[in-house]
Design a protein around this motif. Structure first.
Motif, PDB file in Angstrom:
ATOM      1  N   PRO A 166       3.818  20.712  -9.331  1.00 54.74           N
ATOM      2  CA  PRO A 166       2.867  19.713  -8.824  1.00 54.74           C
ATOM      3  C   PRO A 166       3.087  18.341  -9.462  1.00 54.74           C
ATOM      4  CG  PRO A 166       1.796  21.090 -10.445  1.00 54.74           C
ATOM      5  CD  PRO A 166       3.191  21.631 -10.294  1.00 54.74           C
ATOM      6  N   PHE A 167       2.668  17.307  -8.740  1.00 55.01           N
ATOM      7  CA  PHE A 167       2.656  15.950  -9.278  1.00 55.01           C
ATOM      8  C   PHE A 167       1.465  15.208  -8.679  1.00 55.01           C
ATOM      9  CE2 PHE A 167       5.336  15.721  -5.476  1.00 55.01           C
ATOM     10  CZ  PHE A 167       4.783  14.655  -4.792  1.00 55.01           C
ATOM     11  N   SER A 168       0.978  14.199  -9.372  1.00 57.77           N
ATOM     12  CA  SER A 168      -0.115  13.368  -8.870  1.00 57.77           C
ATOM     13  C   SER A 168      -0.122  12.057  -9.636  1.00 57.77           C
ATOM     14  CB  SER A 168      -1.471  14.073  -9.002  1.00 57.77           C
ATOM     15  OG  SER A 168      -1.781  14.317 -10.359  1.00 57.77           O
ATOM     16  N   GLY A 169      -0.654  11.019  -8.991  1.00 60.24           N
ATOM     17  CA  GLY A 169      -0.739   9.714  -9.626  1.00 60.24           C
ATOM     18  C   GLY A 169      -1.226   8.682  -8.625  1.00 60.24           C
ATOM     19  N   PHE A 170      -1.135   7.411  -8.998  1.00 59.44           N
ATOM     20  CA  PHE A 170      -1.590   6.355  -8.106  1.00 59.44           C
ATOM     21  C   PHE A 170      -0.727   5.116  -8.303  1.00 59.44           C
ATOM     22  CE2 PHE A 170      -3.795   5.331 -12.010  1.00 59.44           C
ATOM     23  CZ  PHE A 170      -3.787   3.940 -12.038  1.00 59.44           C
ATOM     24  N   VAL A 171      -0.740   4.242  -7.297  1.00 60.12           N
ATOM     25  CA  VAL A 171      -0.096   2.939  -7.386  1.00 60.12           C
ATOM     26  C   VAL A 171      -1.103   1.887  -6.929  1.00 60.12           C
ATOM     27  CG1 VAL A 171       2.246   3.787  -7.052  1.00 60.12           C
ATOM     28  CG2 VAL A 171       0.877   3.152  -5.064  1.00 60.12           C
ATOM     29  N   GLU A 172      -0.889   0.660  -7.345  1.00 62.87           N
ATOM     30  CA  GLU A 172      -1.752  -0.445  -6.936  1.00 62.87           C
ATOM     31  C   GLU A 172      -1.082  -1.213  -5.813  1.00 62.87           C
ATOM     32  OE1 GLU A 172      -4.678  -3.863  -8.306  1.00 62.87           O
ATOM     33  OE2 GLU A 172      -4.321  -2.026  -9.413  1.00 62.87           O
ATOM     34  N   LEU A 173      -1.811  -1.434  -4.728  1.00 62.47           N
ATOM     35  CA  LEU A 173      -1.324  -2.235  -3.609  1.00 62.47           C
ATOM     36  C   LEU A 173      -2.102  -3.544  -3.584  1.00 62.47           C
ATOM     37  CD1 LEU A 173      -1.024   0.439  -0.753  1.00 62.47           C
ATOM     38  CD2 LEU A 173       0.727  -0.343  -2.356  1.00 62.47           C
ATOM     39  N   THR A 174      -1.386  -4.661  -3.640  1.00 60.33           N
ATOM     40  CA  THR A 174      -2.004  -5.978  -3.569  1.00 60.33           C
ATOM     41  C   THR A 174      -1.742  -6.581  -2.194  1.00 60.33           C
ATOM     42  OG1 THR A 174      -0.043  -6.998  -4.544  1.00 60.33           O
ATOM     43  CG2 THR A 174      -1.784  -6.308  -6.058  1.00 60.33           C
ATOM     44  N   ALA A 175      -2.254  -7.800  -1.977  1.00 56.60           N
ATOM     45  CA  ALA A 175      -2.169  -8.414  -0.645  1.00 56.60           C
ATOM     46  C   ALA A 175      -0.725  -8.519  -0.162  1.00 56.60           C
ATOM     47  CB  ALA A 175      -2.830  -9.787  -0.672  1.00 56.60           C
ATOM     48  N   GLY A 176       0.210  -8.837  -1.059  1.00 60.27           N
ATOM     49  CA  GLY A 176       1.607  -8.982  -0.661  1.00 60.27           C
ATOM     50  C   GLY A 176       2.293  -7.671  -0.332  1.00 60.27           C
ATOM     51  N   ASP A 177       1.700  -6.541  -0.714  1.00 57.55           N
ATOM     52  CA  ASP A 177       2.300  -5.233  -0.444  1.00 57.55           C
ATOM     53  C   ASP A 177       1.964  -4.718   0.949  1.00 57.55           C
ATOM     54  OD1 ASP A 177       3.356  -5.140  -3.045  1.00 57.55           O
ATOM     55  OD2 ASP A 177       1.480  -4.337  -3.840  1.00 57.55           O
ATOM     56  N   PHE A 178       0.942  -5.283   1.588  1.00 56.93           N
ATOM     57  CA  PHE A 178       0.516  -4.791   2.890  1.00 56.93           C
ATOM     58  C   PHE A 178       1.334  -5.446   4.002  1.00 56.93           C
ATOM     59  CE2 PHE A 178      -3.451  -3.905   0.507  1.00 56.93           C
ATOM     60  CZ  PHE A 178      -3.590  -2.561   0.837  1.00 56.93           C
ATOM     61  N   LEU A 179       1.836  -4.641   4.925  1.00 61.08           N
ATOM     62  CA  LEU A 179       2.444  -5.158   6.148  1.00 61.08           C
ATOM     63  C   LEU A 179       1.365  -5.570   7.140  1.00 61.08           C
ATOM     64  CD1 LEU A 179       5.236  -2.445   6.553  1.00 61.08           C
ATOM     65  CD2 LEU A 179       5.415  -4.684   5.444  1.00 61.08           C
ATOM     66  N   ALA A 180       0.260  -4.865   7.148  1.00 58.68           N
ATOM     67  CA  ALA A 180      -0.945  -5.209   7.912  1.00 58.68           C
ATOM     68  C   ALA A 180      -2.125  -4.742   7.075  1.00 58.68           C
ATOM     69  CB  ALA A 180      -0.945  -4.540   9.278  1.00 58.68           C
ATOM     70  N   PHE A 181      -3.197  -5.512   7.081  1.00 56.80           N
ATOM     71  CA  PHE A 181      -4.336  -5.166   6.240  1.00 56.80           C
ATOM     72  C   PHE A 181      -5.135  -4.019   6.854  1.00 56.80           C
ATOM     73  CE2 PHE A 181      -3.989  -9.731   4.874  1.00 56.80           C
ATOM     74  CZ  PHE A 181      -3.610  -9.452   3.571  1.00 56.80           C
ATOM     75  N   PRO A 182      -5.577  -3.071   6.039  1.00 58.69           N
ATOM     76  CA  PRO A 182      -6.582  -2.115   6.518  1.00 58.69           C
ATOM     77  C   PRO A 182      -7.872  -2.860   6.832  1.00 58.69           C
ATOM     78  CG  PRO A 182      -5.626  -1.438   4.405  1.00 58.69           C
ATOM     79  CD  PRO A 182      -5.203  -2.841   4.640  1.00 58.69           C
ATOM     80  N   ILE A 183      -8.611  -2.387   7.826  1.00 52.53           N
ATOM     81  CA  ILE A 183      -9.893  -3.001   8.149  1.00 52.53           C
ATOM     82  C   ILE A 183     -10.990  -1.949   8.026  1.00 52.53           C
ATOM     83  CG2 ILE A 183      -8.927  -4.798   9.626  1.00 52.53           C
ATOM     84  CD1 ILE A 183      -9.694  -3.122  12.051  1.00 52.53           C
ATOM     85  N   LEU A 184     -12.119  -2.388   7.470  1.00 54.85           N
ATOM     86  CA  LEU A 184     -13.266  -1.511   7.277  1.00 54.85           C
ATOM     87  C   LEU A 184     -14.539  -2.278   7.581  1.00 54.85           C
ATOM     88  CD1 LEU A 184     -12.323   0.164   3.862  1.00 54.85           C
ATOM     89  CD2 LEU A 184     -12.101   1.180   6.136  1.00 54.85           C
TER      90      LEU A 184
END
Length: 251
Positions: free
Chosen positions: A131-149
């Motif tokens: 098994p493996f698990s972890g996280f990464v941080e996504l900033t504005a420049g990492d998004f190709l399109a922004f998620p909307i909520l």
């Protein structure tokens, strides 16, 4: 008794087959009608390569003398986007997600084939799940399109006492709550690239057996993060032009 020059006849294993005939085919005529359509489609929010480093000990029973082959696959069990920064979309109650934590979890499935210590023994197959698990941080420049909520809201209205208008009533309230149901961002596995070093943690002489395999694995895992969104597209509606129909005039 077989003579020296006798030849062994090859074993014949016939298979029944049918020869297929060809069909006639022709292109379908199309009618193009200019139109503006609203599409609801998956949108790629981000495409990232994560470098995952794990170390594991795999017990081997029976003991091994030599590792022959190792086949590996990656399986994702979780791809979750947790928003932490937002900017409002003017004229709507939606927000663009401009920063988020991407939680990723999964397993590395390894199929290890090795020779055991017995003479002329068959190869042993060992399945190991790491098994493996972890996280990464996504900033504005990492998004190709922004998620909307869209956020949900709750409101409470209180009233004054209708006798003196000097104190609030605690037995009378008006409640309102609005719930917006959002499309959940999700993940898609694209590629897994493995680099690994496998060895016995205890030194063994050539031909001797070892019953523990230590693995140091570097996995470059590529995945997409998507969300279903709506887009307005200008183009042509494509309608097949079929003759000899049943319903309607002119056929």
């Amino acid at each position: 008794m077989c003579k020296k020059n006798d030849q062994v006849q090859p074993l014949v294993c016939p298979v029944v087959s049918d020869q297929q005939g060809s069909f006639n085919d022709s292109a379908v005529n199309r009618v193009l009608i200019p139109s503006t359509a609203t599409l609801k489609v998956p949108v790629v929010l981000a495409e990232r390569t994560l470098q995952i480093v794990v170390e594991a000990n795999v017990p081997l029973n029976p003991a091994a003398t030599e590792i022959k082959r190792v086949h590996k696959n990656a399986q994702l069990t979780q791809v979750k986007l947790v928003p932490v920064a937002f900017t409002p979309i003017p004229g709507t109650n939606f927000f663009n997600v401009t920063r988020a934590k991407l939680f990723v979890a999964g397993t590395i499935r390894k199929n290890i084939e090795y020779a055991s210590v017995a003479c002329n023994a068959p190869l042993v197959d060992r399945i190991a799940t790491i098994p493996f698990s972890g996280f990464v941080e996504l900033t504005a420049g990492d998004f190709l399109a922004f998620p909307i909520l869209a956020a949900s809201s709750d409101a409470t209205v209180q009233f004054l006492d209708d006798k003196d208008d000097l104190s609030p009533r605690f037995d009378k309230y008006f409640f309102q709550n609005q719930v917006n149901y959002n499309e959940q961002p999700y993940g898609e596995l694209i590629r897994a690239n493995f680099f690994e070093l496998d060895f016995s943690p205890n030194s063994v002489r050539p031909g001797a057996g070892f019953n523990l395999l230590r693995e140091k694995i570097v996995l470059d895992l590529t995945l997409k993060v998507l969300q279903v969104q709506q887009f307005e597209v200008e183009g042509n509606r494509v309608i097949p032009s079929l003759t000899n129909g049943i319903v309607g005039p002119g056929n």
